[in-house]
Design an enzyme around this catalytic site. Sequence first.
Site, PDB file in Angstrom:
ATOM      1  N   GLY A 152       3.380  -2.315   1.101  1.00  0.00           N
ATOM      2  CA  GLY A 152       2.486  -2.926   0.107  1.00  0.00           C
ATOM      3  C   GLY A 152       1.179  -2.181  -0.045  1.00  0.00           C
ATOM      4  N   GLY A 153       0.128  -2.943  -0.299  1.00  0.00           N
ATOM      5  CA  GLY A 153      -1.192  -2.363  -0.507  1.00  0.00           C
ATOM      6  C   GLY A 153      -1.553  -2.146  -1.960  1.00  0.00           C
ATOM      7  CD  GLU A 154       2.512  -2.011  -3.951  1.00  0.00           C
ATOM      8  OE1 GLU A 154       2.166  -2.799  -3.032  1.00  0.00           O
ATOM      9  OE2 GLU A 154       3.673  -1.593  -4.076  1.00  0.00           O
ATOM     10  CE1 TYR A 168       8.045   2.752  -2.886  1.00  0.00           C
ATOM     11  CE2 TYR A 168       6.492   2.722  -4.710  1.00  0.00           C
ATOM     12  CZ  TYR A 168       7.409   2.079  -3.916  1.00  0.00           C
ATOM     13  OH  TYR A 168       7.696   0.767  -4.178  1.00  0.00           O
ATOM     14  CG  ASP A 207      11.846  -3.992  -0.657  1.00  0.00           C
ATOM     15  OD1 ASP A 207      11.386  -3.153   0.138  1.00  0.00           O
ATOM     16  OD2 ASP A 207      11.492  -4.066  -1.845  1.00  0.00           O
TER      17      ASP A 207
HETATM   18 ZN    ZN Z   1      11.171   0.216  -3.078  1.00  0.00          ZN
END
Ligand code: ZN
Length: 390
Positions: free
Chosen positions: A68-70, A130, A285
Amino acid sequence: MIILIKNSEIYDPDKIGKRDILISGHSIVAIQEEIMLDTNVDVKIIDGHNLLALPGFIDCHVHIAGGGGEGGFSTRTPEITLSDLIEGGVTTVVGTLGTDGVGRNMAGLLAKAKALEEEGITAFVNTGSYQVPVKTFTDSISMDIMYLDQILGVGEIAVSDHRSSAPTLSELSKIAAEVRVASMLAGKKGVVNIHIGDGVEVLEKIEEIVETTEIPIEHFLPTHMNRAEHVFEAGLKYLEKGGYIDFTTSSVPAFIEEGEIHCVDGIQRIMKKGLDLNHVTFSSDGQGSLPTFDKNNVLTGMELGRVTSLYETVRQCVFEGHIKLEEVLKLITANPAHIFGMKKKGHLKVDYDGDVVLVDKDTLEIQTLISKGVLLKESGKILKKGNFES
Ligand code: ZN
């Protein structure tokens, strides 16, 4: 510890029938119609006559060290706990980094995998996040895959997503080629785990690589393939070409409203089309953020993915989708074991790891969990907690 499970119905994940299972050390040492032990050695006997014995579940996409962290630093998600995995029946996990490959790195991910191993769970990881170029643990993807037993592939590399590093066809081809050669040299399968976003591109680059190079399609495992109708449709075509696809089981109602395909519907549609369910996996996930964005890609909310959603989704497939347990169970056992090349996982067989989930034969609720030959949960009660868990 020696454990003898008496009279449970075995799913390997195929339905085998009633058998006794003997586990000694880390491994299954016998599966027979009746095992009689004449010994004064301490043996833990489990009455399995109302239980189904299933292979320990494999969750092949979990942000074990957090993700996360978005939405800023306070939205970084926490690490997974041993109890989370036990509750989910997960005895094998593949850890991965996500959007944030800066504030998190491979050293942290590998440290968490080692911690889970110490606590009794089998933990593998992918190298990278990513981003492209891939940030590895050693100086290259090849060194990571060849010399680190825990590293099974690369990922999750984001494509078709506003959070991706917009990798080019050439960059993705070179990554896949390096994974192929390194995994051959290491005797591994070599997986390129691709995060598919909700953009329009979906699998275009992956398909082009498969069509224009000699890299076999089996190296790619695109995930989140149920996130939207157009992504799911592309996944069906990709399945027809012999590819593998992964569905994400963690969800929130807003995702379904926005057009995410529920895993139950997805599996029913695949079966109706007569496509190969052996090429499909579920992953949770887990510990990933489930961010919701408005139409301008502005963050509007965030929840946490859960590994418990993995087996819950299998139960939904059985009870709501009327799919046979043995058909859907392989999506979290035999299939990921095969795709990632986990040699002693995914089946209940002699010499395989002693990873067993015992579930109630009627409700399919998890009662007992054995991981690497150690009882972690019995009759619904967790027997071991991770350090620092309250
Ligand atoms: Zn993903």
